[in-house]
Design an enzyme around this catalytic site. Structure first.
Site, PDB file in Angstrom:
ATOM      1  N   LEU A 124      30.133  18.196 -74.214  1.00 12.24           N
ATOM      2  CA  LEU A 124      30.468  19.079 -73.084  1.00 12.24           C
ATOM      3  C   LEU A 124      31.892  19.609 -73.198  1.00 12.24           C
ATOM      4  O   LEU A 124      32.412  20.233 -72.284  1.00 12.24           O
ATOM      5  CB  LEU A 124      30.268  18.336 -71.751  1.00 12.24           C
ATOM      6  N   SER A 126      35.199  18.240 -73.621  1.00 10.94           N
ATOM      7  CA  SER A 126      36.396  17.793 -72.915  1.00 10.94           C
ATOM      8  C   SER A 126      37.638  18.201 -73.703  1.00 10.94           C
ATOM      9  O   SER A 126      38.700  18.448 -73.114  1.00 10.94           O
ATOM     10  CB  SER A 126      36.371  16.283 -72.718  1.00 10.94           C
ATOM     11  N   GLU A 159      43.015  22.748 -82.379  1.00 12.29           N
ATOM     12  CA  GLU A 159      41.999  21.714 -82.593  1.00 12.29           C
ATOM     13  C   GLU A 159      41.634  21.614 -84.075  1.00 12.29           C
ATOM     14  O   GLU A 159      41.451  20.533 -84.609  1.00 12.29           O
ATOM     15  CB  GLU A 159      40.753  21.992 -81.738  1.00 12.29           C
ATOM     16  N   ASP A 171      33.959  26.813 -77.925  1.00 15.28           N
ATOM     17  CA  ASP A 171      34.385  25.991 -76.793  1.00 15.28           C
ATOM     18  C   ASP A 171      35.576  26.598 -76.056  1.00 15.28           C
ATOM     19  O   ASP A 171      35.561  26.754 -74.841  1.00 15.28           O
ATOM     20  CB  ASP A 171      34.760  24.581 -77.276  1.00 15.28           C
TER      21      ASP A 171
END
Ligand code: ADP
Ligand code: MG
Length: 384
Positions: A124, A126, A159, A171
Site C-alpha cells: 500500500l 507507506s 527511493e 507510487d
C-alpha cells in the site's frame, strides 16, 4: 484518532511544544497495471483513505530530529554533515533531505513526529507516503515547492538511488497527484496522467491483507526488473511499449523461457490496464472484475510474484463470484505477500468478509485483515 491527530499528540509528547504544520500523504492501491510501471506501461492506482502524517516545526539549529510512532524511536541528523543511507527507516526522510539540499533551497532544521495508518510492506506504499509527505513539508518550509510531477519524480529517485529500492514512478505519482473519487491512469513512458472517474455505482473497493510477507521480496523485485530488461535487449527494442505479442512469440528462439513469460505478462497487462479504463468509463464492472482475475493469473503464472496465500484469497473470491456479489480480485503491489484488491457489491461486503476471514484462518492459521477504502486525495500540508 486519525494519523493526523496522533502525529500532533506524538509531537507534543516528544518535544513538549505544539507543531506548526502537519504534512500528510495517503497510501495507495493499484487497481490494475502491476509490475509495468518500470516497463513503460500504464498503471491505474488510486490513493486510499489511510494516511501518514508528519507534525513539524522549525528549530533554530541545523539539525533534523525525527520521531516515528511506529518505530518508537527518535533520531537526530546534522544538516552540516553529509547524509548517507544507513539501511534504516530514516533513509526515506534523510534521502529527501539530501536530494532537496542539492536544489536551490534554504535548509532549516526541523523537529518531526510521524504517525501512520498505512501498514508497512503490505503493497500500500507507506514508503512513498513517507517521502511525499516529507517533501511536501520541506517544499513549504525550505521555500521550494516543486510542481507535483517534479516532486514525485524526485522522491522516486530518492527511493531508488538513496534507499536502494529500484521502484517505478507509480507510487510517488499517485500519492502526489491523486484526487478524491478518481483513479489515476499513468502513462509510465511519457510520465503523463489522466483522471478516470469512479462512477456513482462503482463497487466497494475491499482490500484484503494476507498478513504474510515472503522473504523473496527485495531480490524478487530486482530480478524481475533485470529479466524484463534483458528480454527487451534481446528483442532489440528500446521500449516494451513498442513490442507486440506477435513479435514476442516470433522471437521465442532469442529469449529463454522465463524471459518469454515475463514479456507476456508485461504486454498483456498493458492491454488489460487500457481496457480497464474503458470498462470503468462504461460502468461495466463485471468485465472490469474479470480483468482483475486475469491480471492475477498472469502475475501468478507468467511473472511469478504471487504466493499461496494470495492465490488462495483470489481463488476463494472467484468461487464466491457474481452470485455472492464479488466482481473481481487480484494481488496488488510488488507481490510475494501483502494485499489483494477486490471489487465487491456494497451490499455483499459484510458476508464476503465473514466467509473469507473464517476460511482463510482455517486454511493458513493466520488472520486476514480487511478494510474498505475509496479513491482519495493526494498529499497536502496543513498549517496549524
Ligand atoms: P510499502 O511501501 O509497500 O509499505 P516498503 O518496504 O516500500 O513497503 O516501505 C516500508 C518502509 O518504509 C518501512 O520498512 C519503513 O522503513 C518506512 N516507513 C513507512 N512508514 C513509516 C513510518 N510511519 N515510520 C517510519 N518508517 C516508515
Ligand atoms: Mg514502498
Amino acid at each position: 484518532m486519525t494519523s493526523f491527530q496522533r502525529s500532533i499528540a506524538s509531537y507534543e509528547a516528544q518535544f513538549g511544544s505544539k507543531p506548526k504544520w502537519v504534512a500528510h500523504a495517503p497510501g495507495r492501491v493499484n487497481l490494475i497495471g502491476e509490475h509495468i510501471d518500470y516497463n513503460d506501461g500504464f498503471v491505474l492506482p488510486a490513493a486510499i483513505d489511510r494516511r501518514l502524517s508528519i507534525a513539524a516545526s522549525p528549530v533554530n539549529h541545523p539539525e533534523i530530529l525525527i520521531y516515528s510512532e511506529q518505530e518508537k524511536q527518535q533520531v537526530h541528523f546534522s544538516l552540516d554533515a553529509p547524509l548517507l543511507p544507513s539501511g534504516k527507516w530514516t533513509d526515506y526522510v534523510i534521502g529527501v533531505v539530501e536530494y532537496w539540499r542539492r536544489l536551490e533551497t534554504r535548509p532549516v532544521g526541523l523537529k518531526l513526529a510521524i504517525a501512520s495508518d498505512v501498514p508497512y510492506g503490505s503493497g500500500l506504499s507507506s514508503s512513498a507516503a513517507l517521502e511525499m509527505a516529507f517533501a511536501t513539508l520541506i517544499g513549504e518550509v525550505w521555500g521550494l515547492e516543486l510542481d507535483p510531477v517534479a516532486k514525485a519524480l524526485k522522491c522516486q529517485q530518492v527511493e531508488s538511488d538513496f534507499v536502494g529500492m529500484p521502484c517505478g514512478i507509480m507510487d510517488q505519482f499517485v500519492v502526489g497527484l491523486a484526487r478524491k473519487d478518481y483513479f489515476l491512469k499513468i502513462d509510465c513512458q511519457s510520465n503523463t496522467h489522466e483522471f478516470i472517474k469512479a462512477g456513482e455505482q462503482f463497487p466497494a473497493l475491499l482490500i484484503i491483507n494476507s498478513n504474510v510477507k515472503h522473504a523473496l521480496t527485495d531480490g524478487g523485485y530486482a530480478s524481475r526488473r533485470a529479466q524484463c530488461e534483458s528480454a527487451l535487449f534481446k528483442l532489440g527494442s528500446a521500449s516494451w511499449r513498442s513490442v507486440s505479442m506477435e513479435q514476442l512469440s516470433g522471437s521465442a528462439g532469442k529469449l529463454d523461457e522465463v524471459e518469454l513469460r515475463r514479456g507476456r505478462h508485461v504486454i498483456s497487462e498493458m492491454h488489460r490496464t487500457l481496457e480497464a479504463c474503458e470498462r470503468i468509463q462504461a460502468s461495466d464492472y463485471q468485465s472490469l472484475g474479470e480483468l482483475l482475475y486475469q491480471s492475477h493469473f498472469s502475475l501468478r503464472d507468467d511473472f511469478e510474484v504471487s504466493c499461496p496465500e494470495l492465490d488462495w484469497i483470489v481463488n476463494r473470491m472467484q468461487s464466491l463470484g457474481g452470485r455472492e456479489g464479488v466482481y473481481g480480485c487480484r494481488i496488488t503491489g510488488g507481490g510475494f505477500g501483502g494485499c489483494a484488491v477486490s471489487l465487491v457489491d456494497p451490499e455483499a461486503v459484510k458476508r464476503v468478509i465473514q466467509i473469507i476471514a473464517h476460511d482463510y484462518l482455517e486454511a493458513f492459521g493466520v488472520s486476514a485483515g480487511f478494510f474498505l477504502t475509496q479513491p482519495s486525495a493526494g498529499c497536502a500540508l496543513s498549517k496549524l
